[in-house]
Every structure is written in C-alpha cells, then in structure tokens.
Design a protein around this motif. Structure first.
Motif, PDB file in Angstrom:
ATOM      1  N   THR A  95       0.945  -1.313   0.197  1.00  0.00           N
ATOM      2  CA  THR A  95       0.056   0.034  -0.120  1.00  0.00           C
ATOM      3  C   THR A  95       1.048   1.557  -0.418  1.00  0.00           C
ATOM      4  O   THR A  95       0.620   1.758  -0.653  1.00  0.00           O
ATOM      5  CB  THR A  95      -1.217  -0.446   1.220  1.00  0.00           C
ATOM      6  OG1 THR A  95      -2.045  -0.500   0.949  1.00  0.00           O
ATOM      7  CG2 THR A  95      -1.361   1.093   1.591  1.00  0.00           C
ATOM      8  N   THR A  96       1.749   1.342   0.628  1.00  0.00           N
ATOM      9  CA  THR A  96       2.891   2.840   0.745  1.00  0.00           C
ATOM     10  C   THR A  96       3.806   2.910  -0.400  1.00  0.00           C
ATOM     11  O   THR A  96       3.846   3.751  -0.979  1.00  0.00           O
ATOM     12  CB  THR A  96       3.583   2.490   2.288  1.00  0.00           C
ATOM     13  OG1 THR A  96       3.199   1.933   3.544  1.00  0.00           O
ATOM     14  CG2 THR A  96       4.649   3.731   1.996  1.00  0.00           C
ATOM     15  N   LYS A  97       3.923   1.550  -0.826  1.00  0.00           N
ATOM     16  CA  LYS A  97       4.924   1.470  -2.183  1.00  0.00           C
ATOM     17  C   LYS A  97       3.900   2.126  -3.457  1.00  0.00           C
ATOM     18  O   LYS A  97       4.369   3.175  -4.439  1.00  0.00           O
ATOM     19  CB  LYS A  97       5.015  -0.275  -2.535  1.00  0.00           C
ATOM     20  CG  LYS A  97       6.281  -0.091  -1.685  1.00  0.00           C
ATOM     21  CD  LYS A  97       6.980  -1.454  -1.639  1.00  0.00           C
ATOM     22  CE  LYS A  97       7.661  -1.908  -3.455  1.00  0.00           C
ATOM     23  NZ  LYS A  97       7.460  -3.398  -3.739  1.00  0.00           N
ATOM     24  N   THR A  98       3.056   1.837  -3.329  1.00  0.00           N
ATOM     25  CA  THR A  98       2.016   1.902  -4.888  1.00  0.00           C
ATOM     26  C   THR A  98       1.777   3.737  -4.574  1.00  0.00           C
ATOM     27  O   THR A  98       1.554   4.137  -5.597  1.00  0.00           O
ATOM     28  CB  THR A  98       0.449   1.334  -4.092  1.00  0.00           C
ATOM     29  OG1 THR A  98       0.734  -0.112  -3.951  1.00  0.00           O
ATOM     30  CG2 THR A  98      -0.678   1.767  -5.437  1.00  0.00           C
ATOM     31  N   SER A  99       1.479   3.872  -3.130  1.00  0.00           N
ATOM     32  CA  SER A  99       1.133   5.774  -3.095  1.00  0.00           C
ATOM     33  C   SER A  99       2.531   6.352  -3.140  1.00  0.00           C
ATOM     34  O   SER A  99       1.970   7.193  -3.882  1.00  0.00           O
ATOM     35  CB  SER A  99       0.372   6.005  -1.659  1.00  0.00           C
ATOM     36  OG  SER A  99      -0.538   5.321  -0.985  1.00  0.00           O
ATOM     37  N   VAL A 100       3.355   6.113  -2.925  1.00  0.00           N
ATOM     38  CA  VAL A 100       5.243   6.882  -2.532  1.00  0.00           C
ATOM     39  C   VAL A 100       5.309   6.472  -4.473  1.00  0.00           C
ATOM     40  O   VAL A 100       5.771   7.468  -4.953  1.00  0.00           O
ATOM     41  CB  VAL A 100       5.920   5.856  -1.855  1.00  0.00           C
ATOM     42  CG1 VAL A 100       6.000   7.313  -1.995  1.00  0.00           C
ATOM     43  CG2 VAL A 100       5.073   6.653  -0.522  1.00  0.00           C
ATOM     44  N   LEU A 101       5.187   5.225  -4.669  1.00  0.00           N
ATOM     45  CA  LEU A 101       6.492   4.817  -5.569  1.00  0.00           C
ATOM     46  C   LEU A 101       5.605   5.071  -7.337  1.00  0.00           C
ATOM     47  O   LEU A 101       5.952   5.279  -8.405  1.00  0.00           O
ATOM     48  CB  LEU A 101       6.947   3.437  -6.348  1.00  0.00           C
ATOM     49  CG  LEU A 101       7.682   2.660  -4.833  1.00  0.00           C
ATOM     50  CD1 LEU A 101       8.394   1.832  -5.169  1.00  0.00           C
ATOM     51  CD2 LEU A 101       9.172   3.883  -5.628  1.00  0.00           C
ATOM     52  N   GLY A 102       4.275   4.924  -6.501  1.00  0.00           N
ATOM     53  CA  GLY A 102       3.316   5.125  -8.354  1.00  0.00           C
ATOM     54  C   GLY A 102       2.820   6.867  -8.377  1.00  0.00           C
ATOM     55  O   GLY A 102       3.111   7.035  -9.317  1.00  0.00           O
TER      56      GLY A 102
END
Length: 317
Positions: A95-102
C-alpha cells in the motif's frame, strides 16, 4: 507542442478498473476522449470495465504503478491504490509503495509529457481530526505507526511529492482529498461501512457496528464525486488543491444502518463490536473551496444514493 485535436484527449487513468476509476472512465469516454486504463487488478475488477472492451476509444493495460510506464498521453488521473481498510491493511508495505512509488512514476511521466496530472488523495490525511469540519488548511492528526498509517501516511507523502514536483519542476497538478464515497461497483467484501451494511442486510445477517455507532461519516455518491474530479481537473492551472471532495451532510453510523434496514426491508438486528484501532470519531468535509473555485457540490442525497447502490447489489448477487 499544442495538440491538434483539443476536443479529444488521450487520457491515462491508473486504478481505472476500481470502483471509482471505472465510473470516471465512463464519463471520460462519454465526453469523447480516448482512455487508457492501467490497473494491476489487485483490488480492481475486470467486470467493472468489461462493458468498455468493445469501445475503440478504450484500452486496458495490466500494469502496476510501482513500475515506470512509458506512454504518450494528454492527461493523467492517478487513482491507483487500495482504498478500503481491509485491502490496504492486507499488505501494508505494498500500500505504501503504491502511494509513494506510484506518485513518483506518474509525476515523472507527467513531467516528461508536460501534461496535467490529478492525484486522488483522501480524507484520511486528516486522521482522527481534532478540527471539525475538516478544511484544507488543517494539517491533520495521524498516527504514523498505527495499522492505518500505510494508507494515511502513504497518501500524505504522495501529496508532498505532487507539490514538490509542482514547485521544483513546474508540473501542472490537481490534488483532491476524497471523503467517503459509495455507489455501484463497490467491492462487496471491501470492509467499508456502506457495502458492509448492504451486503449483510441482503443476506439476512445482523448488521455489525464497530463501537457504539455515534461516530460520524459523510457519504458522497459516486456520480457526484466524479463530477467534482472532472471540474477540478478542468479548472484554472492556478488551482492546484488540495481540495476537499465529499458530501458535507453528516450522519452517525447508527443512522446509516437504520436507513439501510429501512430501504432493504431486512428484519435483522444491529450488533456492536469493538472499535478498530485509530478509527476516526468524526468526518465531515468543508467544501467551501470547491464551491467557490469551480462551483461543485453534491446533488444526490443519501436515501437516493443508497437506493441505487442497493439495487446494484441485488442485481449483482
């Protein structure tokens, strides 16, 4: 370079197979645009977009925004991220990766293309608010190490990236803080209060309320929310946001349960369970900025929206 066809745009919608993204794509297609839907189907569903596959102006791309994407488009709507507690807490690191890296990958694409980009942020950036109703200048009250932090802080970091790209690189950004939204195509097992109550009522199960039910929420119907997103996206480049998008009518969770029981005709009881960690006690948007800036406010009241949503769940079962 100016576009040759100003009336028709080629638009990327990440998370487009999700509940909200699919409704947004419907509107964009209806306006005559070409739409690329990018979704890894982690929480999105093919059934939400299957009615579009025969449309020559629609294209589906199975893609995870944690990885860079090379396309030529005129606008980007970044909606990719699990949005319900059940889904975003299932794999909090993702979830965090999707928000930030996305956000990083989509901002990089927007910078290269010099195109406008929309970010679907959330009312969860306000956490369990100490200011009510919530205005955009309120910085929030968020637990950075709690079970909801993967989503709350991920979205807060995404907002930071959007505004730093705007200041540092001149990227044309639009940021909306989306409050509780409901409507057809909601996932019946997403753990959100509206879908929970409707699903339980139609099955003949008791309705489960976490806590005593006096906590408040504001519920915005999906059609109204999509209209707000489009108006924000079409507003002046001076309007970056963040802008609250939600329904300012406030209801207790208990009153929502009673409405669902009335509209479904279910003869079941209400059962109370312990309140989850960091669950907000109250939530209501101040939408003065959206009203004054681009003339938006919701038009569909809760009873009408619930009736439409219940009809969808009945037919989908």
């Amino acid at each position: 370079m100016p576009r040759l066809h100003q009336s028709r745009k080629r638009i990327l919608v990440t998370g487009g197979a999700g509940f909200l993204g699919s409704h947004l794509i419907d509107r964009l297609i209806a306006q005559g645009h070409e739409v690329i839907c990018a979704d890894n189907l982690y929480t999105g569903a093919k059934r939400n977009i299957e009615h579009l596959h025969a449309n020559p102006r629609f294209e589906f791309l199975r893609h995870d925004v944690c990885n860079p994407l090379k396309l030529e488009v005129d606008e980007i709507f970044n909606l990719a991220c699990p949005a319900s507690p059940v889904h975003y807490q299932h794999n909090p690191v993702l979830t965090t990766k999707t928000s930030v890296l996305g956000a990083l990958n989509m901002l990089g694409l927007a910078r290269r293309l010099r195109c406008r980009i929309f970010q679907a942020s959330t009312s969860e950036v306000y956490g369990d608010p100490e200011v009510h109703p919530q205005r955009e200048d309120y910085w929030g009250h968020v637990n950075p190490v709690g079970v909801r932090a993967c989503y709350d802080e991920g979205k807060r970091c995404a907002e930071t990236l959007f505004f730093d790209y705007h200041r540092q690189h001149g990227v044309d950004i639009k940021v909306a803080r989306i409050f509780n939204t409901y409507g057809p195509r909601m996932h019946r097992m997403d753990g959100r209060v509206v879908s929970n109550f409707i699903t339980q009522a139609l099955r003949g199960d008791d309705l489960t309320i976490y806590g005593d039910g006096t906590q408040t929420r504001s519920f915005c119907y999906s059609d109204d929310l999509v209209e707000g997103i489009l108006r924000l996206m079409d507003s002046s480049s001076q309007v970056t946001g963040p802008v609250n998008l939600g329904n300012p009518d406030e209801f207790t969770v208990l009153s929502l349960a009673e409405q669902v029981l009335k509209l479904t005709g279910a003869r079941v009881r209400i059962r109370h369970l312990p309140l989850p960690e960091d669950d907000p006690r109250q939530r209501r948007p101040d939408i003065s900025l959206a009203r004054s800036t681009f003339g938006w406010e919701p038009a569909i009241d809760l009873a009408e929206g619930l009736s439409r949503t219940i009809a969808y769940f009945r037919n989908a079962s």
